[in-house]
Write a protein that holds these residues in place. Sequence first.
Motif, PDB file in Angstrom:
ATOM      1  N   LEU A   1       0.129  10.029   6.684  1.00 39.40           N
ATOM      2  CA  LEU A   1       0.828   9.970   5.396  1.00 39.40           C
ATOM      3  C   LEU A   1       1.414  11.329   5.011  1.00 39.40           C
ATOM      4  O   LEU A   1       2.568  11.425   4.580  1.00 39.40           O
TER       5      LEU A   1
ATOM      6  N   LEU B   1       0.825  -1.205   0.000  1.00 42.22           N
ATOM      7  CA  LEU B   1       0.000   0.000   0.000  1.00 42.22           C
ATOM      8  C   LEU B   1       0.864   1.262   0.000  1.00 42.22           C
ATOM      9  O   LEU B   1       0.651   2.180  -0.799  1.00 42.22           O
ATOM     10  N   ILE B   2       1.840   1.309   0.879  1.00 41.69           N
ATOM     11  CA  ILE B   2       2.617   2.555   1.000  1.00 41.69           C
ATOM     12  C   ILE B   2       3.659   2.702  -0.091  1.00 41.69           C
ATOM     13  O   ILE B   2       4.254   3.757  -0.240  1.00 41.69           O
ATOM     14  N   THR B   3       3.899   1.641  -0.863  1.00 41.87           N
ATOM     15  CA  THR B   3       4.825   1.781  -1.997  1.00 41.87           C
ATOM     16  C   THR B   3       4.079   1.907  -3.313  1.00 41.87           C
ATOM     17  O   THR B   3       4.677   1.847  -4.384  1.00 41.87           O
ATOM     18  N   GLY B   4       2.773   2.086  -3.241  1.00 39.76           N
ATOM     19  CA  GLY B   4       2.020   2.383  -4.454  1.00 39.76           C
ATOM     20  C   GLY B   4       1.739   1.192  -5.339  1.00 39.76           C
ATOM     21  O   GLY B   4       1.239   1.344  -6.450  1.00 39.76           O
TER      22      GLY B   4
ATOM     23  N   VAL C   1       5.509  11.845   4.523  1.00 37.96           N
ATOM     24  CA  VAL C   1       6.208  12.221   3.285  1.00 37.96           C
ATOM     25  C   VAL C   1       6.973  13.533   3.446  1.00 37.96           C
ATOM     26  O   VAL C   1       7.760  13.895   2.578  1.00 37.96           O
TER      27      VAL C   1
ATOM     28  N   GLY D   1      10.749   3.777   2.055  1.00 38.93           N
ATOM     29  CA  GLY D   1       9.824   3.822   0.928  1.00 38.93           C
ATOM     30  C   GLY D   1      10.027   5.026   0.040  1.00 38.93           C
ATOM     31  O   GLY D   1       9.334   5.194  -0.945  1.00 38.93           O
ATOM     32  N   SER D   2      11.010   5.850   0.367  1.00 40.18           N
ATOM     33  CA  SER D   2      11.178   7.064  -0.420  1.00 40.18           C
ATOM     34  C   SER D   2      11.868   6.785  -1.739  1.00 40.18           C
ATOM     35  O   SER D   2      11.824   7.576  -2.653  1.00 40.18           O
ATOM     36  N   HIS D   3      12.539   5.632  -1.848  1.00 40.52           N
ATOM     37  CA  HIS D   3      13.174   5.334  -3.124  1.00 40.52           C
ATOM     38  C   HIS D   3      13.199   3.828  -3.349  1.00 40.52           C
ATOM     39  O   HIS D   3      14.209   3.164  -3.139  1.00 40.52           O
ATOM     40  N   LEU D   4      12.067   3.312  -3.732  1.00 40.31           N
ATOM     41  CA  LEU D   4      11.961   1.883  -4.016  1.00 40.31           C
ATOM     42  C   LEU D   4      11.762   1.702  -5.514  1.00 40.31           C
ATOM     43  O   LEU D   4      11.224   2.573  -6.181  1.00 40.31           O
ATOM     44  N   PRO D   5      12.203   0.556  -6.054  1.00 40.44           N
ATOM     45  CA  PRO D   5      11.986   0.335  -7.491  1.00 40.44           C
ATOM     46  C   PRO D   5      10.510   0.409  -7.839  1.00 40.44           C
ATOM     47  O   PRO D   5       9.653   0.011  -7.059  1.00 40.44           O
ATOM     48  N   CYS D   6      10.213   0.949  -9.006  1.00 43.02           N
ATOM     49  CA  CYS D   6       8.826   1.090  -9.453  1.00 43.02           C
ATOM     50  C   CYS D   6       8.412  -0.129 -10.236  1.00 43.02           C
ATOM     51  O   CYS D   6       8.549  -0.125 -11.454  1.00 43.02           O
TER      52      CYS D   6
END
Lengths: 140, 337
Positions: free
Chosen positions: A114, A78-81, A118, A129-134
């Motif tokens: 949230l 959820l939090i990584t979109g 952020v 979670g600020s820079h995870l692979p998309c």
Amino acid sequence: VSDTDLHARVDAAFAALAADSPWHLGAIARALLDTVARLEVDEGALRLAAAHEAPVALPGPGPADVTVRTTAAAFRRLITGQETLRDQLRAGALDLRGTPAHLLRVEAAWRAWLHGAVRSPRSAALLQGSHLPCDGPLAG
Amino acid sequence: VTHNPFHQAAAAHTWIRGGRYADGAAWKEWLHFVILGQDFEVIANVNLLGAVPTSPDARLILLVRRGGWRGNVWTTSDLKVLDGGRRLRVGGSEIAWTPRGWRLDLVLPDDGVALHAEILPGAGMRSVPRLPFGAGHEVQWNVLPWARATGEVHVAGEVIPLTDAPAYQDHNHGCFSWGGDFVWEWGAFLPDDAQPAVFSRLLDRSRHRVRAAGLMTWRDGHGDHFYGDLETSHTFRGRWRGPHPLTVPPSLSALVETGAVGIPAQVVVRGHRGHDADTISVTVASAVRLAVPAEADPLATVVVWELTGPATRARVRDGVTRLIDGRAILELVRVRH
């Protein structure tokens, strides 16, 4: 996730917010008002309530106005979109129970957290979670 | 170096200002690049958050559409402005203005997305000063509307060669707060030859009031018409109903997860002066969005929609209409609570 783990993580999240964006900590409490929410993640449980302009987390289960049930893996998605709230509610990965008025309060508190997270480097570090692979949903 | 008449005109607006004498925290400056190929698209953006003397953060955005969109936004304080502002290094990435044009070596750490390209100006730059960005803030917009990109794009393990792909670039700077009382709606039409068009509209945050609008056109690379507020119309038609768009950074996606509310399926921008007219029609075919925490509102998020699709320009001069095909990018800024 045990009761103790869950409590430690939520406490750490609130501490990060208190350090970087205390306004948002107050916003969580103002959103909750007198609503008590029980959060159940994997095997752990805690209750959230507002006290003195800040949310407090009480370890373990107990009576609540709203129950939020999920897994640590689903929360991460959820939090990584990778999934939306709607996706998870439809798929049963997230289960919410309570009256509409109480659910709206908990939803507002979630959004306040949230918004704070952020804007909070400490929260970003906690969530990683600020820079995870998309590899989430792709548009064409 | 081959003589390029458009290089010199662009050079005056390429160097990084840095906001040395500006209101430090509010200073924003960014270099924006768009490459629209036949079966791929690239959006690259490097921006400064705060004035250089205060050691600001820099943000690198790199998005590539190859089937679907991939990419991310990466924020770092590892920023160096070199050669009097002609070279900018952000982490392991670099942008430089050279005697030929722009040289880009942009790499997103951990995402397998990179752009290595040379971008050569192919049209005359135009500069639009004092765009109203709310609360008395103003931004200068320097537009290089058409260029050719050569190099390669790396995405998902694939290397896509670039050969003279149509490109757009702008360099913008000024003071404003994200989430302030403004939004912009911007677009660039890129055909295969140097007949581009660029349009924009500045509105208040709730989009009830237009504060400035314009449509700029070029002919064979040279500035043609600049239709102003009273000479332009912007029409949004339908509602875009594509798949759920990728949002970057992923950590903000939960705050903007509502679908494409208010995102049009088609945009038509028209400029009209005397017997001359230009009409740009864009059909939205893909979308990706960038989310930015609002500075002006602790419970708001700014969503920058990037929309691309096929487009046409109908140019009317002396009663003769010429249709020009191309592709376009639209950028619509929205504020979500």
